[in-house]
Design a protein around this motif. Structure first.
Motif, mmCIF file in Angstrom:
data_model
loop_
_atom_site.group_PDB
_atom_site.id
_atom_site.type_symbol
_atom_site.label_atom_id
_atom_site.label_comp_id
_atom_site.label_asym_id
_atom_site.label_seq_id
_atom_site.Cartn_x
_atom_site.Cartn_y
_atom_site.Cartn_z
ATOM 1 N N LEU A 281 0.833 -1.198 0.000
ATOM 2 C CA LEU A 281 0.000 0.000 0.000
ATOM 3 C C LEU A 281 0.869 1.250 0.000
ATOM 4 O O LEU A 281 0.566 2.232 -0.692
ATOM 5 N N LEU A 282 1.950 1.215 0.759
ATOM 6 C CA LEU A 282 2.846 2.363 0.805
ATOM 7 C C LEU A 282 3.581 2.544 -0.521
ATOM 8 O O LEU A 282 3.873 3.667 -0.933
ATOM 9 N N GLU A 283 3.864 1.452 -1.189
ATOM 10 C CA GLU A 283 4.501 1.536 -2.505
ATOM 11 C C GLU A 283 3.542 2.046 -3.579
ATOM 12 O O GLU A 283 3.966 2.514 -4.630
ATOM 13 N N ALA A 284 2.223 1.947 -3.304
ATOM 14 C CA ALA A 284 1.220 2.375 -4.281
ATOM 15 C C ALA A 284 0.931 3.867 -4.219
ATOM 16 O O ALA A 284 0.074 4.353 -4.955
ATOM 17 N N GLY A 285 1.623 4.592 -3.335
ATOM 18 C CA GLY A 285 1.459 6.036 -3.323
ATOM 19 C C GLY A 285 1.006 6.628 -2.005
ATOM 20 O O GLY A 285 0.933 7.851 -1.876
ATOM 21 N N PHE A 286 0.701 5.787 -1.006
ATOM 22 C CA PHE A 286 0.283 6.311 0.288
ATOM 23 C C PHE A 286 1.466 6.349 1.250
ATOM 24 O O PHE A 286 2.402 5.558 1.132
ATOM 25 N N ASP A 287 1.402 7.271 2.205
ATOM 26 C CA ASP A 287 2.475 7.425 3.184
ATOM 27 C C ASP A 287 2.146 6.757 4.515
ATOM 28 O O ASP A 287 3.046 6.302 5.221
ATOM 29 N N ALA A 288 0.874 6.715 4.874
ATOM 30 C CA ALA A 288 0.482 6.138 6.160
ATOM 31 C C ALA A 288 -0.998 5.785 6.129
ATOM 32 O O ALA A 288 -1.768 6.324 5.331
ATOM 33 N N LEU A 289 -1.367 4.872 7.007
ATOM 34 C CA LEU A 289 -2.756 4.458 7.193
ATOM 35 C C LEU A 289 -3.086 4.615 8.671
ATOM 36 O O LEU A 289 -2.334 4.146 9.529
ATOM 37 N N ARG A 290 -4.202 5.278 8.970
ATOM 38 C CA ARG A 290 -4.608 5.508 10.355
ATOM 39 C C ARG A 290 -5.987 4.893 10.583
ATOM 40 O O ARG A 290 -6.930 5.216 9.866
ATOM 41 N N VAL A 291 -6.070 4.015 11.555
ATOM 42 C CA VAL A 291 -7.310 3.312 11.864
ATOM 43 C C VAL A 291 -7.964 3.949 13.074
ATOM 44 O O VAL A 291 -7.371 3.999 14.162
ATOM 45 N N GLU A 292 -9.184 4.447 12.905
ATOM 46 C CA GLU A 292 -9.938 5.003 14.025
ATOM 47 C C GLU A 292 -10.420 3.864 14.925
ATOM 48 O O GLU A 292 -10.949 2.873 14.447
ATOM 49 N N GLU A 293 -10.212 4.019 16.223
ATOM 50 C CA GLU A 293 -10.644 2.992 17.170
ATOM 51 C C GLU A 293 -11.230 3.649 18.403
ATOM 52 O O GLU A 293 -10.998 4.819 18.676
ATOM 53 N N HIS A 294 -12.022 2.857 19.158
ATOM 54 C CA HIS A 294 -12.746 3.376 20.317
ATOM 55 C C HIS A 294 -12.515 2.493 21.535
ATOM 56 O O HIS A 294 -13.411 2.324 22.366
#
Length: 454
Positions: A281-294
């Motif tokens: 996913l990072l190689e596809a153009g994104f820098d980070a992924l953030r998952v919202e949690e509770h």
């Protein structure tokens, strides 16, 4: 019932329109006014989403029966409160020519959301219409946002290929994290059980954003989706709280990986490898992924970036290889729904395991008796045992206490082949022996020297 209102403030517009559409599908003969209540600044988003084919091409066209009501209109005094109860407001104002007509608020004589008596209005709240089979009990649904940041600022116009990678990676990671939380393993052979499919039934409901790309998901609460598991007693605190979802479990995994927790129970080697696969996913153009949690009761985020991926790879490489073992002890627990068991050693220590082969029924017959477990010991990156993957469990009466010990890893931690390389110097490697051996001795002298050395 005279009107139905869907109030959207922080959740996605698409999910609100879906609830409106579901209401019309479940009650096809219902002839009432529908209104979507939202901030004025989300008017354009409503106009964009209601033009989707799923709403515009249905039998009862949603744009023709659903109107938009901004929050500021709700604060105005209601004329209907002083008019007769027989007053009939006009229909919602989505034009039949909605493709060429801008979205408008209800007509002047249509009442705001406080107009009609409470008994005449249906409010569709965020959780009032959870996704479920109408023949089955409702399962509470929780909204989660997954935010993808990129220097390319894809926003809501994200390319199909990176979006496909993100959806696939998130879905598999949630499923493996949930299985790990309940069974102590992230991969299992055979057909998934019903509770597992229900607990991992996450749905994408919206994609939005200007710079970052925000994916809006709905996920069921684990305590309701896997209710049969929460009705059973457990002897170790491995089960997630019932109010969590699969995204909350994944967030815990990502935080432990990011922290480099060598002794975590939240992941095994296959799950570490799955986290490392987010590198695609990072190689596809994104820098980070953030998952919202509770998990704490308040919204939070778990971050997956290049540092997280690198840490996952290092933890995977340092995890000792699984090894064949035989362990004797008291069979203290057997759980049919998750194929899991617990064995208490002579020292009082307890090891949990999963029955990878054999019959659970046979294991149940041996409950509270001394048994001998044949299988493989699976380890954490720290070298401590994580679980037993049992191939079979048999009667262990009379088995020596020698086998009732926690097995230590024989092969040690995994090491990269390059870590074994040593540079050759003038006094090491071949140079340490080259030219040292005499070359003018006879065969008899050589044989005699070998005999003396032996």
């Amino acid at each position: 019932m005279r009107r139905a209102f869907e109030v959207e403030c922080t959740t996605s517009i698409y999910s609100g329109l879906l609830r409106m559409s579901d209401l019309l599908s479940l009650q096809p003969k219902l002839d009432i006014k529908l209104y979507l209540v939202a901030p004025e600044e989300r008017r354009d988003k409503v106009e964009q989403e209601i033009q989707r084919p799923t709403f515009a091409l249905r039998e009862k066209v949603l744009p023709e029966v659903c109107g938009f009501l901004p929050f500021n209109e709700c604060a105005k005094p209601s004329r209907e409160s002083v008019s007769s109860s027989s007053h009939r407001p006009s229909s919602p104002t989505f034009s039949r020519r909605w493709r060429s007509t801008s979205l408008r608020s209800p007509t002047p004589d249509a009442p705001p959301c406080t107009a009609a008596p409470a008994r005449a209005i249906l409010f569709l709240s965020v959780s009032a219409e959870p996704r479920h089979d109408p023949k089955e009990p409702a399962v509470p649904i929780v909204h989660h946002a997954v935010r993808l940041s990129s220097a390319k600022r894809f926003g809501h116009r994200v390319p199909a290929a990176p979006l496909g990678i993100a959806l696939q990676q998130v879905d598999v990671a949630v499923r493996r994290s949930v299985l790990m939380a309940f069974e102590g393993r992230s991969v299992a052979a055979g057909r998934p059980r019903a509770w597992f499919n229900a607990a991992c039934d996450i749905r994408l409901v919206d994609v939005e954003g200007n710079d970052d790309t925000t994916l809006h998901f709905e996920a069921p609460e684990l305590g309701e989706a896997a209710e049969e598991l929460y009705l059973q007693a457990e002897i170790w605190p491995s089960r997630p709280p019932p109010g969590w979802t699969g995204f909350d479990v994944l967030a815990g995994v990502l935080q432990d990986v990011g922290a480099g927790n060598l002794d975590s129970e939240r992941f095994d080697r296959p799950l570490l490898q799955r986290v490392a696969h987010f590198g695609r996913l990072l190689e596809a153009g994104f820098d980070a992924l953030r998952v919202e949690e509770h998990r704490t009761g308040a919204p939070g985020e778990a971050v997956l970036d290049r540092a997280t991926v690198d840490t996952a790879r290092k933890l995977s490489a340092s995890t000792p290889r699984a090894q064949a073992v035989r362990i004797a002890g008291l069979l203290d627990m057997v759980r049919m729904s998750t194929q899991s068991f617990a064995i208490k050693l002579d020292s009082g220590e307890e090891i949990r395991g999963v029955l990878a082969g054999g019959s659970v029924e046979v294991a149940r017959e041996l409950l509270s008796r001394r048994v001998l477990v044949h299988g493989r010991a699976v380890y954490r990156p720290s070298g401590r045992i994580l679980r037993l993957d049992a191939e079979r469990i048999e009667d262990g009466e009379g088995i020596s206490g020698f086998w009732s010990k926690v097995p230590k890893p024989i092969f040690g931690r995994r090491r990269e082949p390059r870590a074994l390389y040593r540079p050759q110097t003038a006094t090491s490697g071949v140079n340490a022996i080259f030219g040292k051996w005499p070359g003018d001795e006879t065969d008899e002298e050589f044989d005699q020297a070998i005999k003396e050395l032996s």
